[in-house]
Write an enzyme that holds these catalytic residues in place. Sequence first.
Site, PDB file in Angstrom:
ATOM      1  N   VAL A  27      42.628 113.555  -4.981  1.00  0.00           N
ATOM      2  CA  VAL A  27      41.644 114.462  -4.393  1.00  0.00           C
ATOM      3  C   VAL A  27      42.046 114.920  -2.994  1.00  0.00           C
ATOM      4  CG1 VAL A  27      39.706 113.589  -5.730  1.00  0.00           C
ATOM      5  CG2 VAL A  27      40.276 112.507  -3.551  1.00  0.00           C
ATOM      6  N   GLY A  28      43.055 114.305  -2.389  1.00  0.00           N
ATOM      7  CA  GLY A  28      43.438 114.742  -1.055  1.00  0.00           C
ATOM      8  C   GLY A  28      44.515 113.864  -0.476  1.00  0.00           C
ATOM      9  N   GLY A  30      45.540 111.648   3.100  1.00  0.00           N
ATOM     10  CA  GLY A  30      45.166 111.100   4.382  1.00  0.00           C
ATOM     11  C   GLY A  30      46.362 111.069   5.307  1.00  0.00           C
ATOM     12  N   THR A  31      46.170 110.419   6.437  1.00  0.00           N
ATOM     13  CA  THR A  31      47.237 110.373   7.428  1.00  0.00           C
ATOM     14  C   THR A  31      48.441 109.610   6.916  1.00  0.00           C
ATOM     15  OG1 THR A  31      45.604 110.477   9.179  1.00  0.00           O
ATOM     16  CG2 THR A  31      47.776 109.685   9.774  1.00  0.00           C
ATOM     17  N   TYR A  32      48.196 108.479   6.272  1.00  0.00           N
ATOM     18  CA  TYR A  32      49.298 107.622   5.847  1.00  0.00           C
ATOM     19  C   TYR A  32      49.416 107.513   4.336  1.00  0.00           C
ATOM     20  CZ  TYR A  32      49.775 106.155  10.677  1.00  0.00           C
ATOM     21  OH  TYR A  32      49.987 106.136  12.038  1.00  0.00           O
ATOM     22  N   GLY A  33      48.635 108.250   3.585  1.00  0.00           N
ATOM     23  CA  GLY A  33      48.757 108.126   2.141  1.00  0.00           C
ATOM     24  C   GLY A  33      47.863 109.107   1.411  1.00  0.00           C
ATOM     25  N   VAL A  35      44.850 110.203  -1.282  1.00  0.00           N
ATOM     26  CA  VAL A  35      43.492 109.755  -1.570  1.00  0.00           C
ATOM     27  C   VAL A  35      43.164 110.112  -3.014  1.00  0.00           C
ATOM     28  CG1 VAL A  35      41.070 109.875  -0.916  1.00  0.00           C
ATOM     29  CG2 VAL A  35      42.840 110.093   0.835  1.00  0.00           C
ATOM     30  N   LYS A  50      42.294 105.289  -0.943  1.00  0.00           N
ATOM     31  CA  LYS A  50      43.497 105.740  -0.250  1.00  0.00           C
ATOM     32  C   LYS A  50      44.612 104.742  -0.544  1.00  0.00           C
ATOM     33  CE  LYS A  50      43.412 107.218   4.062  1.00  0.00           C
ATOM     34  NZ  LYS A  50      43.436 107.252   5.553  1.00  0.00           N
ATOM     35  N   ASP A 151      41.098 113.091  15.569  1.00  0.00           N
ATOM     36  CA  ASP A 151      41.517 114.070  14.563  1.00  0.00           C
ATOM     37  C   ASP A 151      40.305 114.709  13.907  1.00  0.00           C
ATOM     38  OD1 ASP A 151      43.401 115.598  13.282  1.00  0.00           O
ATOM     39  OD2 ASP A 151      43.822 114.136  11.710  1.00  0.00           O
TER      40      ASP A 151
END
EC number: 2.7.11.1
Length: 1096
Positions: A27-28, A30-33, A35, A50, A151
């Site tokens: 679905v999306g 994230g900063t480090y991985g 989701v 995540k 952020d």
Amino acid sequence: MSSSGLDEIDLNSLRDPAGIFELIEVVGNGTYGQVYKGRHVKTAQLAAIKIMNINEDEEDEIKLEINMLKKHSHHRNVATYYGAFIKKLPSSTGKHDQLWLVMEFCGSGSITDLVKNTKGGSLKEEWIAYICREILRGLYHLHQSKVIHRDIKGQNVLLTDSAEVKLVDFGVSAQLDKTVGRRNTFIGTPYWMAPEVIACDESPEATYDSRSDLWSLGITALEMAEGHPPLCDMHPMRALFLIPRNPPPKLKRNKKWTKKFETFIETVLVKDYHQRPYTGALLRHPFIKEQPHEQTIRHSIKEHIDRNRRVKKDDADYEYSGSEDDEPSPNNRGPSMGIRDDSESSSMIPMDNTLRKGFQKLQESSRGFAEPGAQQLRRLPQQPAPAPFQYQQSRYVEPRRESSEVKLRAVSSRGAADGPRHSPASRPRPVSHHQRSPQQSHPAAPHLADLANYEKRRRSEREERRERERQAHHAMPIARVSASVPAPQQSRKMSEPLLITHVKPEDLDVLASELSKMGGHHNGRSREESMSPPPPAPPPREASISSITDTIDVGELDNGADAEWDDLKDIMMNGEGTLRGPNKPLPPTPTDGENTLVSDVRRNGNGNSGHGAYKGKKIPEIRPGIISLDDDDSDSDNEEGNEPLMFKPINASSSRGALPDLLPKSPQLRRQINDQTRQMSDDRADESASLFGSFYQPNGFQNSDSRSSIQHSFSNRDREKSFVGYFGGGAGAGGGTVNRPGRPQDINQVQVNVTPNSNGTPAENDAPEIRKYKKKFSGEILCAALWGVNLLIGTDSGLMLLDRSGQGKVYPLISRRRFDQMTVLEGQNILATISGRKRRIRVYYLSWLRQKILRTEGAGSANTTEKRNGWVNVGDLQGAIHFKIVRYERIKFLVVGLESSIEIYAWAPKPYHKFMSFKSFGSLSHVPLIVDLTVEDNARLKVLYGSTGGFHAIDLDSAAVYDIYTPAQSGQTTTPHCIVVLPNSNGMQLLLCYDNEGVYVNTYGRMTKNVVLQWGEMPSSVAYISTGQIMGWGNKAIEIRSVDTGHLDGVFMHKKAQKLKFLCERNDKVFFSSAKGGGSCQIYFMTLNKPGLTNW
């Protein structure tokens, strides 16, 4: 958070999520991985999961995020944290385990999604006020705990199904030092970033506090009001430069906004953060405090979302599937059509320090963690005791990354003896992208199963095969291939070649990898072992080994360097009759050198081997009884020696090993094969004897090895298609001579052959060779670009691909559109063009073009990309005349010449994946006909362009425009051909070619050499070649000159006057076309055979 606090989090003690949570879809990011949407197995409750790969470098950051979520997610405006798990991967040592962070699922998407799905890209003011209030409440909770989010943007503000607002992505959050209360680290997303945060990167003394989140909130409010943040059309690095220098952005007046909204924006967007109010004060602002009833707003937002909810897969534009890797350097690039999907990161955490520093240095000279490729999740049928999910790697994965192929255990005595890899008692693991099920998910499963059953078929057909062998003993001999096996196994016979027909191209890379693993234990065998030919066997039925290589998908190639384009190695049969393959997916078969076939013939199995070479072009079709496997030497021509089952240029003195008996033993039958090969070769490419008469080089000399005997061995046809060359010693001073060093000079003429050479002479011609593709194009060829080994061709009526890796087939890609110029950036998965009636700069995705090719071949899904756009325009540019893509370190600039201006764009990496505006220069006094860009002393950017009045430059810092060379002819217009930034000159020295001349100047207009390059006639095209030479195409001759001195290295004389047009070049391969005459155009390519090219 203190280090002791981080140490309290033991990642290895976390539970495995198998049986607790299952994944549904991505679905999306994230900063480090990535989701995922997930589900609790027992309760079916949805959750956001995540997934991050754990490595030592980022372990502290991951622990910090877990700590933040544990402590601060218990607020109505912060997504709730449920727990963390560790996913143990098969064969993992712990370094590549996955961390699963399970959080509250927000089913209505992000604020950015809401804006995109709203007509006009603008939310209602009461919606904006409600969302800003909820964000402020969440920030107030964090700021009270001394935490800065760092952020805040539309993508990190999510909506639940009931339109509640939740803050997410604490990956870049920072806990403030309790005494200082300020941070001085640089992190966040450029367009939403506060000026004081950017200043921290420029000055170590600069600091900021929690009020930087309020600037980001103000930019998010503008995003909701106007559809996008300010400066979003600018390159992100350019935006970083402008945000601290520009005045604060304001609401545009194109829509009626209330006064309190305007004052709210003015209050939060104050550049001096010391003058900016804190979160608690903003909560009392009239825009935030005076709102309608919350339930009313939430209900209207929910109704809007339900009304506009769409299936993303049906309506989404074509997703970018590029690479964050740099484009391979011109001298070290692997000709690859492989495309890799990279997941889009939602923020630029310490994003490319080198890249950012490079931009900063360029703009001020005058005054992470690599995420895996985007993966599509595919649910598998229920299996006994596995986890209910599986990763499926993207369709466009590079072959070298496909390290997790299915392990095939052949049904044979050898395979049975080996035993299974894992004992049945071992604990079953969930299926992941490191472990796939060949029975259910592997695309090549039918072919692999065929291999596994091959031994059974071999035994049942043994008697029949022996009978056929006896019958075929008196038939025409067949070129056979013998495996290099130890002496005890040499008595075993190779059975019929494996028949693989109608193989899907997307399965072939996997299949080739499996074949390589089956034969991997033989790869270390010495190539010096002789290979005795087996007894004759009947020809294959419908296909041969060649069906594996001939149908291989030209798109599944690697984007890496030359190492990925190694020779085709060791396709052989082992003693058990199993087909064995290379250690990597098979590359396309043609050689860019177009193709020297070499064999080291062993006579009747005795100890005396005769050396014979067959020089010719790519055989377009493998006929029964002839096995032809070609090595692609498009980027590396320095490999010598004999390797099993490879055809390649070879040194006559090389004796590293013996090749199998690939040519018939009797002279009569060998001539039959040669004639057949010659005839097939003519179906793909013709030598251009009718066009080019002779090739000359100044002060000719003869090679030390005698070539006079070659002339007498030519057939009449060979002699007609040869041309004469003279090799000049004087060219050595120019540094660009085609002569190989160390050979004595002689004025005698030598014969240079461009035809198949069947009499065993090594293919070491010093003079260039010209080949012509037989295909005739009805439209005028305007441009071309190499895509891997294949050629994209732009005409006045469309775009097509010439398959140089196969049988010379031409694939139509785009019709009814004119293509004037094109450049391929394989690392970015794009084809940049000037195309269309309005001459736009349009960028096409190579993966989209590749799918069109697959559908043409019937191998791709008909519904894969039909509803997606495979291209995007760069800006709103129209009337483009010329563009140039220039690399500076890791930055790629696109310079575009328009009728009265020059625009500069720069490539923005993920999550943008596009060219974005960098600078613009308008109202030029001269129309830019050709453009270029140079970086002086690694610091100063200058635009160079040529016009009918001469050559000019623009300094990017001062925007000053000045002339660098104006031809002496007064009142006459000039035709600029090209601008060459000379190598090893720090971007300061130029060769400017115009009309029939070339001059050497520096970027300030001063002459650097008292030399004028003079062409023999007015050229129609001039181009700089990677060999350090410059070529000019005239109506009577093609001249090759040294770029450093202008000295003539060689010249091709035409038999008849004809206009030619340069198309593209790579290394020593140059492609050009004939002008449209007689209703058609043809494409030629020249191999310059530059000495020492392999060292460039």
